[in-house]
Design a protein around this motif. Sequence first.
Motif, short mmCIF file in Angstrom:
data_model
loop_
_atom_site.label_atom_id
_atom_site.label_comp_id
_atom_site.label_asym_id
_atom_site.label_seq_id
_atom_site.Cartn_x
_atom_site.Cartn_y
_atom_site.Cartn_z
N UNK A 43 35.93 68.84 -24.64
CA UNK A 43 35.77 69.32 -26.02
C UNK A 43 36.93 70.19 -26.49
N UNK A 44 37.54 70.94 -25.55
CA UNK A 44 38.64 71.82 -25.94
C UNK A 44 40.00 71.14 -25.75
N UNK A 45 39.97 69.90 -25.29
CA UNK A 45 41.23 69.17 -25.13
C UNK A 45 41.65 68.57 -26.48
N UNK A 46 42.76 67.89 -26.48
CA UNK A 46 43.26 67.27 -27.70
C UNK A 46 43.23 65.75 -27.60
N UNK A 105 28.27 73.36 -24.53
CA UNK A 105 28.53 74.16 -25.73
C UNK A 105 28.68 75.64 -25.39
N UNK A 106 27.87 76.11 -24.43
CA UNK A 106 27.98 77.51 -24.00
C UNK A 106 29.32 77.74 -23.31
N UNK A 107 29.70 76.83 -22.42
CA UNK A 107 30.97 76.99 -21.72
C UNK A 107 32.16 76.83 -22.65
N UNK A 108 32.04 75.94 -23.63
CA UNK A 108 33.13 75.76 -24.59
C UNK A 108 33.40 77.08 -25.32
#
Length: 218
Positions: A43-46, A105-108
């Motif tokens: 999720x935090x990648x591009x 979602x929590x870890x993101x």
Amino acid sequence: MLNFSVLEPYMPLLVSAVWITLKFTFLSTFLGFLGGFVLALISISKNKVLVPLAKFYISVFRGTPLLVQLMLIYFATPQLTGYTISALEAGVLSFSLNSAAYISEALRGGFLSVDKGQWEAALSLGVPKHRFILDVILPQAIKNTLPALINESIALLKDSSLVSVIGVADTLRWADLIQAKTFRAFEAFIVAAAVYYVLVMILTAIGSYCEKKVRVSD
């Protein structure tokens, strides 16, 4: 009149049922965390392909009832694959997949809460990205999201009672069978409720202890 003595012959079965509940909760939490970790990294990648897929996965598992997911996996798996999945396997799989969506979602949020200066410093020092994430970012993300992770574990423990509908011999299933044999519904289900309450309180106490240790280490 209440008569809890009728439950005495079934206490050994209750011990076995509680063990199944705990095993189910542990496996679902562990696998859910691993899946959530991977989803959070995506999720935090591009990556323009994986990011939309991860978001779609999260939206599906957060937007549909857990019981529907459980029934789909238990009854549809043999139909689609020919593999006769056991009730416990179906429960662990469905709860793990569902939990991964919430944990991701929590870890993101935990990943994004880490100061960007640390990312830039690691890149400038040539630290391998995977080592930096595992050794620096992940511990901070877990610390920042610990309450949410504990709440998810508690929710999994309580929601584990849903697996009784597909025949898993867990705590709620025990109570259901006992009331069918003895016709003592109140005694059976109040004992089951007490077991879940005690387990939740133990898990809450462990979570509070972990939070205190994290605060002390700051």
